[in-house]
Design a protein around this motif. Structure first.
Motif, PDB file in Angstrom:
ATOM      1  N   ASN A 123       3.697   3.188 -28.783  1.00 29.71           N
ATOM      2  CA  ASN A 123       4.984   2.679 -29.255  1.00 29.71           C
ATOM      3  C   ASN A 123       4.852   1.199 -29.593  1.00 29.71           C
ATOM      4  OD1 ASN A 123       6.186   5.164 -28.634  1.00 29.71           O
ATOM      5  ND2 ASN A 123       6.678   4.510 -26.558  1.00 29.71           N
ATOM      6  N   ARG A 146       7.687  -3.991 -35.815  1.00 31.70           N
ATOM      7  CA  ARG A 146       8.465  -2.750 -35.763  1.00 31.70           C
ATOM      8  C   ARG A 146       8.298  -2.093 -34.396  1.00 31.70           C
ATOM      9  NH1 ARG A 146       9.700  -0.189 -40.639  1.00 31.70           N
ATOM     10  NH2 ARG A 146      10.604   1.381 -39.238  1.00 31.70           N
ATOM     11  N   SER A 147       9.209  -2.413 -33.484  1.00 31.37           N
ATOM     12  CA  SER A 147       9.146  -1.819 -32.147  1.00 31.37           C
ATOM     13  C   SER A 147       9.568  -0.356 -32.146  1.00 31.37           C
ATOM     14  CB  SER A 147      10.038  -2.614 -31.189  1.00 31.37           C
ATOM     15  OG  SER A 147      11.389  -2.595 -31.640  1.00 31.37           O
ATOM     16  N   ASP A 148      10.182   0.113 -33.255  1.00 33.00           N
ATOM     17  CA  ASP A 148      10.670   1.489 -33.318  1.00 33.00           C
ATOM     18  C   ASP A 148       9.604   2.489 -33.738  1.00 33.00           C
ATOM     19  OD1 ASP A 148      10.965   0.085 -35.913  1.00 33.00           O
ATOM     20  OD2 ASP A 148      11.528   2.095 -36.617  1.00 33.00           O
ATOM     21  N   LYS A 150       6.521   4.885 -33.634  1.00 33.76           N
ATOM     22  CA  LYS A 150       5.814   5.653 -32.606  1.00 33.76           C
ATOM     23  C   LYS A 150       4.774   6.538 -33.295  1.00 33.76           C
ATOM     24  CE  LYS A 150       9.844   7.232 -31.398  1.00 33.76           C
ATOM     25  NZ  LYS A 150      10.736   6.211 -31.996  1.00 33.76           N
ATOM     26  N   GLY A 199       9.650   6.791 -37.177  1.00 35.74           N
ATOM     27  CA  GLY A 199      10.341   5.506 -37.161  1.00 35.74           C
ATOM     28  C   GLY A 199      11.836   5.716 -37.154  1.00 35.74           C
ATOM     29  N   ASP A 200      12.567   4.851 -36.431  1.00 35.62           N
ATOM     30  CA  ASP A 200      14.025   4.928 -36.452  1.00 35.62           C
ATOM     31  C   ASP A 200      14.562   4.493 -37.814  1.00 35.62           C
ATOM     32  OD1 ASP A 200      13.924   5.730 -33.831  1.00 35.62           O
ATOM     33  OD2 ASP A 200      14.276   3.719 -33.017  1.00 35.62           O
ATOM     34  N   GLU A 201      13.776   3.678 -38.494  1.00 34.68           N
ATOM     35  CA  GLU A 201      14.108   3.275 -39.852  1.00 34.68           C
ATOM     36  C   GLU A 201      12.985   3.760 -40.775  1.00 34.68           C
ATOM     37  OE1 GLU A 201      14.647  -0.919 -39.862  1.00 34.68           O
ATOM     38  OE2 GLU A 201      16.133  -0.900 -38.252  1.00 34.68           O
ATOM     39  N   ASP A 220      10.618   8.421 -43.514  1.00 36.70           N
ATOM     40  CA  ASP A 220      10.746   7.946 -42.133  1.00 36.70           C
ATOM     41  C   ASP A 220       9.871   8.703 -41.141  1.00 36.70           C
ATOM     42  OD1 ASP A 220      12.097  10.348 -42.133  1.00 36.70           O
ATOM     43  OD2 ASP A 220      13.942   9.566 -41.264  1.00 36.70           O
TER      44      ASP A 220
END
Length: 329
Positions: A123, A146-148, A150, A199-201, A220
């Protein structure tokens, strides 16, 4: 546990006698019955690349993993390593962000074969831009954190060593052998692998869509599943007594199923041939009381996504430095 049990069953046979017959003692000396204890540091990397042949802008995501310190043992067929993260070893968190990973990354090195097992989830990534077009957008080494993001990797890779009588992976990677003279071997094998990127985005930042990748707006998620065969060559150079430098390179070819997921539930699927490669490098020296060396393993089975000009690739790497001591029992 399954692999350890299977390996142990083989070891229950009169293996020491078989090993003596199958090793050319002019090239390899076995420390099969000695205990090897080690201290090591390790760095596990993971990267994800998005490229487009229609422009000069490439997007690369890299993880900022913690450096690890660990201890390990090898005895006969059994090997075990336990690593611990060093919190102070992150590289500039303010600039690169922080990454965390959980899972298993194991390299089982026997005389005739090597089995790699990877089950890992990472992550947090940072994004950098490459290519001529990148200079017009940003002159910073890190474009975005980008912490989102994974990425999950699963895989099993098998390598068979044809010239196991004279060439030893064990000498370079776990020191239960000593390579006495230079030797090489053809290697072949195969494996199964999967990659899952979420990704969340969107994976391609909106501000880059006007420069490139416009037709990939909303991407995404990316998933890939593959089976492949491999063929290559490995060589150990012994420049002088008690020293070793080993390198191997294998080319991989197989079938890959790719899936691109876009916002609003749009999907693109693809099944086609895929190509990749794996490299292993190790080297060190046996001092009178201990061994000092390092090793590097990188696997990069190119995802070979070619929807129009889009290309996606994901790879993993493992870098280790070790100090080991052989104890005669």
């Amino acid at each position: 546990m399954v692999f350890l049990f299977a390996f142990g069953t083989i070891g229950a046979q009169p293996l020491s006698e078989k090993l003596k017959k199958k090793i050319d003692t002019n090239y390899v000396h076995s420390y099969h019955t000695d205990l090897i204890v080690r201290v090591y540091t390790a760095d596990k990397g993971n990267h994800f690349l998005i490229g487009d042949n229609g422009n000069d802008l490439n997007i690369k995501y890299r993880s900022n993993d913690l450096f690890k310190l660990g201890v390990g043992v090898n005895y006969k067929w059994f090997g075990l390593k336990i690593g611990f993260e060093l919190p102070f070893a992150n590289s500039n968190v303010e600039k690169y962000g922080s990454s965390s990973s959980f899972g298993l990354q194991s390299y089982l090195v026997a005389r005739r074969f090597v089995v790699d097992i990877v089950a890992r989830k990472t992550n947090g990534y940072y994004l950098s831009l490459h290519g001529k077009a990148a200079e017009d957008i940003s002159d910073e080494e890190v474009y975005q954190v980008r912490s989102d993001i994974k990425i999950t990797n699963f895989g099993v890779n098998f390598i068979y060593v044809l010239n196991s009588e004279r060439f030893s992976y064990k000498a370079a990677f776990n020191q239960t052998d000593l390579q006495l003279r230079s030797a090489g071997s053809l290697i072949w094998g195969g494996g199964l692998a999967s990659s899952d990127v979420d990704g969340d985005e969107t994976l391609i930042p909106d501000e880059l869509l006007s420069e490139a990748y416009e037709e990939w707006q909303g991407l995404d998620k990316f998933r890939s599943y593959s089976g492949y065969g491999s063929l290559g060559y490995a060589y150990s150079l012994v420049p002088f007594s008690n020293a070793i430098i080993t390198a191997s390179l294998a080319t991989q070819m197989g079938i890959r199923l790719n899936q691109l997921h876009f916002e609003r539930q749009r999907h693109n699927y693809q099944t086609k041939l895929g190509f990749g490669g794996e490299i292993r490098i190790a080297g060190g020296y046996h001092f009178p009381g201990f061994y000092l060396g390092g090793s590097f393993v990188q696997s990069h089975f190119n995802s070979d996504v070619r929807f129009s000009s889009l290309q996606i690739a994901n790879g993993t790497s493992f870098l280790e430095f070790t100090v080991s001591k052989r104890i005669k029992l």
